[in-house]
Design an enzyme around this catalytic site. Structure first.
Site, PDB file in Angstrom:
ATOM      1  N   GLY A  33       0.905  -1.409   0.297  1.00  0.00           N
ATOM      2  CA  GLY A  33       0.012  -0.247  -0.365  1.00  0.00           C
ATOM      3  C   GLY A  33       1.274   1.251   0.061  1.00  0.00           C
ATOM      4  CG  HIS A  39       2.939   0.875  -5.288  1.00  0.00           C
ATOM      5  ND1 HIS A  39       3.225   1.959  -4.587  1.00  0.00           N
ATOM      6  CD2 HIS A  39       3.913  -0.117  -5.028  1.00  0.00           C
ATOM      7  CE1 HIS A  39       3.629   1.746  -3.706  1.00  0.00           C
ATOM      8  NE2 HIS A  39       4.533  -0.235  -3.081  1.00  0.00           N
ATOM      9  CD  GLN A  63       7.885  -7.501   4.034  1.00  0.00           C
ATOM     10  OE1 GLN A  63       6.809  -8.513   3.679  1.00  0.00           O
ATOM     11  NE2 GLN A  63       7.969  -6.894   2.914  1.00  0.00           N
ATOM     12  CE  LYS A 151      12.992   2.036  -3.642  1.00  0.00           C
ATOM     13  NZ  LYS A 151      12.806   0.541  -2.477  1.00  0.00           N
ATOM     14  CD  GLN A 155      10.109  -7.711  -2.124  1.00  0.00           C
ATOM     15  OE1 GLN A 155      10.015  -7.191  -0.808  1.00  0.00           O
ATOM     16  NE2 GLN A 155       9.948  -6.544  -3.244  1.00  0.00           N
ATOM     17  CB  SER A 187      10.433   4.219  -1.666  1.00  0.00           C
ATOM     18  OG  SER A 187      10.229   3.832  -0.348  1.00  0.00           O
TER      19      SER A 187
END
Ligand code: PAF
Length: 259
Positions: A33, A39, A63, A151, A155, A187
């Site tokens: 979110g 996004h 996490q 980015k 991950q 970010s």
């Protein structure tokens, strides 16, 4: 608003089953979110790749280390829903913590390989939590494809490894980092930056650019400190990519560039 907001696995599976019955393909965009243009680029890519798009919003407690920003992580579900609706997303999946991790939940995933080093040296709980929540989101939604941002380069490698190792039946697709006009990678955590920190923050991109152009990575920490960063977790080159993480006060920024 045509966007549907669903909060439990059963209703998500019902929606996806309806689409499947009509022969439609499905893409998932996992997020926490506080959505920004980065996004929305993932959602736009998902709309190209599939007939239907589910965006998940879940600030995943597994996490975050106890010392990290779980409690203050920015949350704006109404604003996010308006953005997703305008973008053409079909479903916002926003499960509760109890839906994802009900009492008695006790399974962990311990990724290795790409999950070792770099981010993991500074955030040791992060990739186990990411692997766990992504595996759950993938099995809950059953998408053909899931879309992630480059980015978070490490991950993406971890998620790809988990998908391969656990035979999860989906593809992983990625979208290049979306940047502000001055180069700062978008970010959700950028909103923690004070105006003074925000002015210094593009130096991370500039220093990674210099390394990509030939400056030795070993010189990068001193360059970042000289530019006003308070500390540097790492700057390293792996597999043709220069990756960096550095802190401005309490705000930790990461970025990467192909080199
Ligand atoms: O990149 C993120 O926002 C998160 O790590 C993810 C992939 C949504 C898992 O919680």
């Amino acid at each position: 608003m045509t966007l549907q907001t669903l909060r439990d696995v059963a209703s998500l599976r019902d929606a996806v089953a309806g689409w499947r019955a009509a022969g439609e393909s499905v893409a998932l965009v996992p997020t926490m979110g506080a959505l920004h243009a980065g996004h929305l680029a993932l959602v736009a890519r998902a709309l190209v790749l599939a007939d239907r798009v589910v965006t998940s919003i879940f600030v995943n407690p597994t996490q975050f280390a106890p010392t990290e920003d779980l409690a203050r992580y920015p949350r704006d579900e109404a604003g996010d829903a308006a953005l997703l609706d305008a973008a053409g997303c079909d479903v916002l999946y926003a499960p509760t913590v109890a839906e994802m991790y009900p009492p008695g939940f006790c399974t962990a995933i311990t990724p290795a390989g790409p999950a070792l080093g770099l981010e993991a040296d500074f955030r040791p709980t992060m990739f186990g939590g990411v692997a766990l929540v992504c595996t759950k989101l993938f099995t809950q939604c059953g998408p053909d494809v899931a879309v992630f941002g480059e980015k978070d380069f490490q991950q993406v490698q971890v998620v790809r490894q988990v998908v391969a190792d656990l035979d999860l039946p989906l593809r992983i697709d990625t979208v290049p980092t979306v940047r502000e006009a001055d180069g700062l990678a978008m970010s959700s955590r950028n909103r923690y930056l004070s105006p003074a920190q925000r002015a210094l923050a593009p130096a991370l991109f500039q220093v990674l650019r210099a390394v990509a152009d030939g400056t030795p990575a070993a010189e990068a920490p001193a360059m970042l400190l000289a530019a006003g960063f308070d500390s540097v977790d790492y700057v390293a080159v792996r597999d043709g990519v220069v990756l960096g993480a550095a802190r401005l006060g309490g705000v930790r920024l990461i970025d990467n560039l192909a080199c």
